[in-house]
Design an enzyme around this catalytic site. Structure first.
Site, PDB file in Angstrom:
ATOM      1  N   ASP A   7       3.833   7.548  19.499  1.00 51.30           N
ATOM      2  CA  ASP A   7       4.333   7.931  18.174  1.00 51.30           C
ATOM      3  C   ASP A   7       3.192   8.350  17.258  1.00 51.30           C
ATOM      4  O   ASP A   7       3.047   7.836  16.148  1.00 51.30           O
ATOM      5  CB  ASP A   7       5.138   6.772  17.567  1.00 51.30           C
ATOM      6  CG  ASP A   7       6.019   7.240  16.412  1.00 51.30           C
ATOM      7  OD1 ASP A   7       6.276   8.455  16.314  1.00 51.30           O
ATOM      8  OD2 ASP A   7       6.439   6.395  15.608  1.00 51.30           O
TER       9      ASP A   7
ATOM     10  N   LEU B 106       0.828  -1.219   0.000  1.00 54.33           N
ATOM     11  CA  LEU B 106       0.000   0.000   0.000  1.00 54.33           C
ATOM     12  C   LEU B 106       0.852   1.255   0.000  1.00 54.33           C
ATOM     13  O   LEU B 106       0.478   2.284  -0.506  1.00 54.33           O
ATOM     14  CB  LEU B 106      -0.896   0.023   1.244  1.00 54.33           C
ATOM     15  CG  LEU B 106      -2.007  -1.013   1.297  1.00 54.33           C
ATOM     16  CD1 LEU B 106      -2.633  -1.034   2.672  1.00 54.33           C
ATOM     17  CD2 LEU B 106      -3.066  -0.700   0.257  1.00 54.33           C
ATOM     18  N   GLY B 107       1.998   1.174   0.646  1.00 55.58           N
ATOM     19  CA  GLY B 107       2.846   2.356   0.724  1.00 55.58           C
ATOM     20  C   GLY B 107       4.017   2.085   1.640  1.00 55.58           C
ATOM     21  O   GLY B 107       4.162   0.972   2.171  1.00 55.58           O
ATOM     22  N   GLY B 108       4.863   3.072   1.789  1.00 51.79           N
ATOM     23  CA  GLY B 108       6.032   2.889   2.633  1.00 51.79           C
ATOM     24  C   GLY B 108       6.268   4.099   3.507  1.00 51.79           C
ATOM     25  O   GLY B 108       5.956   5.221   3.116  1.00 51.79           O
ATOM     26  N   GLY B 109       6.808   3.878   4.688  1.00 49.41           N
ATOM     27  CA  GLY B 109       7.049   5.004   5.595  1.00 49.41           C
ATOM     28  C   GLY B 109       8.469   4.976   6.100  1.00 49.41           C
ATOM     29  O   GLY B 109       9.338   4.358   5.481  1.00 49.41           O
TER      30      GLY B 109
ATOM     31  N   LYS C   5       2.277  -3.205   8.672  1.00 50.56           N
ATOM     32  CA  LYS C   5       3.520  -2.483   8.415  1.00 50.56           C
ATOM     33  C   LYS C   5       4.680  -3.425   8.674  1.00 50.56           C
ATOM     34  O   LYS C   5       4.783  -4.025   9.738  1.00 50.56           O
ATOM     35  CB  LYS C   5       3.606  -1.265   9.323  1.00 50.56           C
ATOM     36  CG  LYS C   5       4.777  -0.367   9.010  1.00 50.56           C
ATOM     37  CD  LYS C   5       4.597   0.959   9.716  1.00 50.56           C
ATOM     38  CE  LYS C   5       5.721   1.922   9.358  1.00 50.56           C
ATOM     39  NZ  LYS C   5       5.480   3.236   9.952  1.00 50.56           N
TER      40      LYS C   5
END
Ligand SMILES: *[C@@H]1O[C@H](CO)[C@@H](O)[C@H](O)[C@H]1NC(C)=O
Ligand SMILES: *[C@@H]1O[C@H](CO)[C@@H](O)[C@H](O)[C@H]1NC(C)=O
Ligand SMILES: *[C@@H]1O[C@H](CO)[C@@H](O)[C@H](O)[C@H]1NC(C)=O
Ligand SMILES: *[C@@H]1O[C@H](CO)[C@@H](O)[C@H](O)[C@H]1NC(C)=O
Ligand SMILES: *[C@@H]1O[C@H](CO)[C@@H](O)[C@H](O)[C@H]1NC(C)=O
Ligand SMILES: *[C@@H]1O[C@H](CO)[C@@H](O)[C@H](O)[C@H]1NC(C)=O
Ligand SMILES: *[C@@H]1O[C@H](CO)[C@@H](O)[C@H](O)[C@H]1NC(C)=O
Ligand SMILES: *[C@@H]1O[C@H](CO)[C@@H](O)[C@H](O)[C@H]1NC(C)=O
Ligand SMILES: *[C@@H]1O[C@H](CO)[C@@H](O)[C@H](O)[C@H]1NC(C)=O
Ligand SMILES: *[C@@H]1O[C@H](CO)[C@@H](O)[C@H](O)[C@H]1NC(C)=O
Ligand SMILES: *[C@@H]1O[C@H](CO)[C@@H](O)[C@H](O)[C@H]1NC(C)=O
Ligand SMILES: *[C@@H]1O[C@H](CO)[C@@H](O)[C@H](O)[C@H]1NC(C)=O
Length: 789
Positions: A580, A507-510, A529
């Site tokens: 966080d 889906l995406g990256g952080g 994640k």
């Protein structure tokens, strides 16, 4: 039969004996009767258990007092609402022989160790009542200690609600007695934290004006509530929703009074004439186990009359608020260190009254009170000369004309911003007292140092945590899924591997890894994640269509996230501090419903504790100041991060950005100022929305964001309160500018306001158009958090 009645008789007799040994009988009850007393180790507790009365020792004092405090509310120290012997403390030796006693004549007294009366209600009851030794003192569940006729309950002779100390409880009457003309109920601040005797600040009612006022030293009025309009006071409009205020004013009738109650009777609330010279309304936040400041007036500390004393300088921008003028030092360093500034400052060196004296310029100040205009001096030079010639002249200023000051100088205020209305003051000091190097700007660079240090610290910590985490993760492969205390579910790596089809749909990256879509066996859609490779800084991920989120959606995201956090903080069996909170950790589903994600750094703390000491964790830019100072943290640390995130949601930009020339732009400093000054709220809004917004919601959201990022965690709302504010159930007033941000703002060398490109800050801060031109590069930051699943 016979023996039975004898037993009864004996029991009755025994009971009677017990009654007569009064001293030992009155423990843990709410009533004292005539002749009975309370000794050192004994307390009265109100029937519902809300309040307790007994001996206490405030702060570091070695003296004892008799007072009433909250029984249910447990913070480190007692929250005292009333003190009997404010002015006549009991010394700490052989304290066990002092007493709080109801005399047969109906007076309630405090007897010291030598059985001398040091405090008394001073009543002279009518003969009939006095002779009749059937009086009672009852501690009621609303905090009122009532002295009454033991037979006829309604016959009340005296009550603490008529003689408050510094606290006005719901149900109490702020009363003006038209017969004695003396304000009967007058709240008076404590002298300092260790001394409950009467301080300088008092609150009183002015019936003719239908208003109440705060006075300094019983004379100088420095704040008024404005007149009562039937529902509220003009200067305190935010009271209505949570409190019912009632002002009874009937000219010709003997008393006028003002009273209040709380809508929800189970809410704990108190109104205090505080040491700071401000009146403050607090409510008890059960979730975070702390007092939440609901509102305070006057809004800023420097508006309090003579707060820094003679020759003190008040500065809203730094801590402590008070400093001494150049060439002066605190009159009493001991009081000064206890944050009692009222004594002010004295000269280090007495003036010689000749050419040895020099004038030191203080720029951008609000001039002190009691100036003496000097018409005869027509220029700055003549003004200076006039001051030099007169030995009693302490300072002069030449603005539109010449003014000089001869006595004590009170209420000098140092402005920290360049808003242009400050003046220059020339202070006369002995030449030997001239400061060699003014250290004005050093504070700012210090705190920048701390922040840079903290950032480095966090990076190092992240590295460690990541390595540790990977290691833990490997260890945990193969253990089965466990349900932790009915609320949290732990999944094994294998579970997640199969749910995400071996991490196939990204889906995406952080910052720390990538997020994958998955489906649980019960067909719940999840996002997982996966930690991989240490992120250098914060890479952002974007959804395929970076579709812009409209205001309604943003508000729902803010509200949903707040609800999620409320759940973690208050509703779980153990309080969970996420540690966080940032946009990257809020995942959105197809309907843009937010989910708080990534509990990698979360901290579980037991129900019975509100604080936890832990290593620093989190993300720079969202870290509450208490992380940096290393104290135990509370759920309020998340509130701070949430506030920072909320500003990003509103503005559609990152809070700190690097501009093209490499400078750091820090948006919250600018935003907080805008919010506190109650300027056009639209200035904060993402310009992409082109003003398409519910302005009331925008104001709420901006204010609550600014409350969330207050330095003092007790000033931040709980997440539950944030939800109520966003839902419109709870009102929110305009917040002060958080001090840490102000200090950041002072250091122009390193950190710039986001609209700043050239040196002239004040004009830039006001210009919103230059702000919007900068938003283009970062406009997608809010929408980038959305991942369609
Ligand atoms: C009490 O004393 C301690 C240690 O001397 C000091 O750190 C603290 O600030 C004092 N508290 C008050 C309220 O004066
Ligand atoms: C009483 O106060 C004095 C001075 O503050 C202190 O030294 C002493 O220990 C105290 N005594 C008791 C019994 O608390
Ligand atoms: C009060 O309680 C303390 C501790 O509980 C005890 O040491 C002391 O002897 C008691 N004093 C009296 C007068 O009962
Ligand atoms: C009790 O109060 C009296 C009068 O104020 C005082 O003279 C006496 O020293 C006090 N006794 C003690 C033990 O403090
Ligand atoms: C009672 O009277 C005494 C002596 O007149 C006075 O010092 C004291 O302050 C009075 N107490 C109260 C509670 O008014
Ligand atoms: C107590 O007072 C009541 C009236 O208030 C009176 O009728 C009664 O006789 C008194 N009792 C005594 C013992 O003085
Ligand atoms: C307050 O007023 C009294 C006189 O009413 C005066 O003696 C005292 O010095 C004043 N206190 C301060 C701190 O100025
Ligand atoms: C006080 O009483 C007088 C008459 O005794 C009346 O004229 C006045 O209005 C009253 N003031 C207030 C504030 O009630
Ligand atoms: C006001 O006080 C006077 C004198 O004490 C009393 O006679 C009168 O009844 C009182 N009026 C009201 C309305 O309470
Ligand atoms: C009042 O407060 C209690 C607990 O503090 C809560 O359970 C109740 O729901 C509240 N009632 C209303 C009407 O908000
Ligand atoms: C009243 O109590 C409820 C329930 O505890 C709480 O949610 C709410 O915030 C309280 N209201 C105020 C004004 O403190
Ligand atoms: C000096 O100033 C004081 C106070 O303003 C004034 O009373 C006095 O007359 C002045 N002296 C001279 C010589 O002007």
């Amino acid at each position: 039969m016979e023996s039975r009645s004898q037993t009864w008789c004996f029991l009755f007799f025994f009971f009677f004996l017990l009654l007569s040994t009064q001293t030992y009988f009155c423990v843990a009850v709410d009533t004292i009767s005539s002749g009975q007393s309370l000794t050192f180790n004994q307390t009265l507790i109100s029937t519902g258990g809300n309040f307790e009365l007994g001996f206490f020792k405030p702060g570091n004092s070695s003296n004892y007092y008799i007072g009433i405090w909250y029984k249910k509310v447990s913070v480190q120290k007692k929250t005292v609402v009333w003190v009997a012997n404010r002015h006549s403390p009991l010394s700490n030796d052989s304290i066990s022989s002092s007493e709080f006693k109801l005399l047969d004549d109906g007076n309630l007294v405090v007897l010291n160790q030598s059985k001398i009366t040091v405090w008394s209600t001073n009543l002279t009851l009518s003969n009939n009542n006095a002779m009749n030794s059937t009086h009672q003192v009852v501690l009621r569940d609303d905090g009122n200690l009532v002295l009454r006729n033991g037979i006829k309950d309604s016959d009340v002779y005296w009550q603490t609600f008529d003689y408050p100390s510094d606290t006005w409880l719901p149900g109490g009457k702020l009363r003006y007695d038209n017969i004695t003309k003396k304000p009967q109920l007058l709240l008076t601040s404590w002298k300092n934290e260790n001394d409950p005797s009467e301080g300088l600040f008092s609150l009183e009612l002015i019936p003719e004006e239908k208003a109440y006022v705060i006075r300094w030293n019983r004379t100088e009025r420095y704040w008024t509530s404005g007149p009562w309009n039937g529902q509220t006071f003009s200067k305190v409009p935010e009271l209505r929703l949570n409190y019912i205020y009632n002002f009874i004013y009937n000219p010709g009738v003997n008393e006028s009074y003002f009273t209040y109650s709380v809508y929800n009777k189970s809410n704990i609330s108190r109104f205090v004439m505080d040491l700071s010279g401000q009146i403050k309304q607090f409510t008890w936040a059960e979730g975070s186990q702390s007092w939440f400041l609901f509102w305070s007036q006057p809004r800023t500390q420097c508006e309090v009359y003579a707060f820094c004393g003679p020759f003190g300088v008040c500065s809203q921008g730094g801590l402590p608020f008070c400093t001494c003028m150049e060439g002066f030092e605190p009159r009493s360093p001991k009081d000064w260190n206890m944050l009692d500034f009222s004594g002010g400052c004295v000269r280090k060196t007495l003036l010689e009254c000749g050419d040895k004296d020099v004038f030191s310029m203080m720029s951008n100040v609000k001039l002190p009170d009691n100036e003496k205009p000097l018409q005869s001096a027509a220029s700055a030079d003549e003004c200076k000369l006039a001051c030099t010639r007169n030995c009693s002249c302490n300072a002069y200023a030449y603005t539109s004309g010449c003014s000089i000051w001869d006595g004590d100088m009170l209420n000098l205020q140092q402005h920290t911003d360049n808003d242009g209305d400050g003046s220059d003051l020339y202070l006369r000091i002995a030449a030997s007292d001239v400061r060699k190097s003014p250290g004005g700007k050093s504070k700012g660079s210090n705190s920048t140092g701390i922040i840079v240090g903290a950032a480095v610290g966090i990076l190092a910590l992240c590295l460690f945590l990541f390595v540790f985490w990977r290691w833990r993760k490997r260890q945990s492969v193969g253990t089965s899924k466990t349900v932790v205390e009915g609320s949290l579910v732990a999944f094994t790596y294998r579970d997640l591997q199969s749910a995400t089809k071996n991490f196939s749909e990204k889906l995406g990256g952080g910052g720390f890894g990538s997020v994958f879509k998955g489906i649980l066996p019960d067909s719940t859609a999840i996002a997982v994640k996966k930690l991989e490779g240490l992120g250098q800084g914060e890479k952002q991920f974007r959804s395929e269509d970076a579709k812009m989120l409209n205001w309604k959606t943003r508000y729902q995201i803010a509200l949903g996230t707040a609800r999620g956090l409320t759940y973690l903080h208050e509703k779980c069996r153990d309080c969970i501090i996420h540690c966080d909170i940032k946009p990257e950790n809020i995942l959105l589903d197809a309907d843009f419903c937010p989910k708080v994600a990534d509990f990698g750094l979360a901290k579980l703390i037991g129900r019975d504790f509100s604080r936890v000491l832990t290593t620093m964790r989190g993300t720079r830019g969202y870290l509450a100041p208490e992380w940096i100072s290393g104290v135990a943290i509370t759920a309020k640390a998340d509130v701070y991060s949430y506030g920072m995130m909320l500003l990003e949601i509103i503005s559609g930009r990152r809070n700190s950005e690097h501009s093209e020339d490499g400078k750091i732009m820090f948006f919250p400093t600018w935003a907080a100022r805008k919010i506190a000054e109650e300027e056009d709220a639209l200035a904060l809004l993402d310009s992409k929305l082109e003003g398409d917004v519910n302005e009331e919601e925008l104001t709420r959201a901006s204010r609550v964001a600014c409350w969330c990022i207050q330095d003092d965690e007790s000033h931040r709302p709980s997440m539950g309160q944030v939800v109520q504010i966003l839902e419109g159930i709870l009102e929110v007033n305009s917040p002060p500018i958080p001090r840490t941000l102000q200090v950041l703002g002072e250091n122009e060398e390193n950190i710039h306001f986001f609209s700043d490109t050239t040196s002239n800050r004040s004009s830039q801060v006001q210009s919103t158009s230059s702000a919007s031109s900068q938003t283009k590069s970062s406009i997608s930051s809010t929408s980038s958090k959305s991942q369609k699943d």
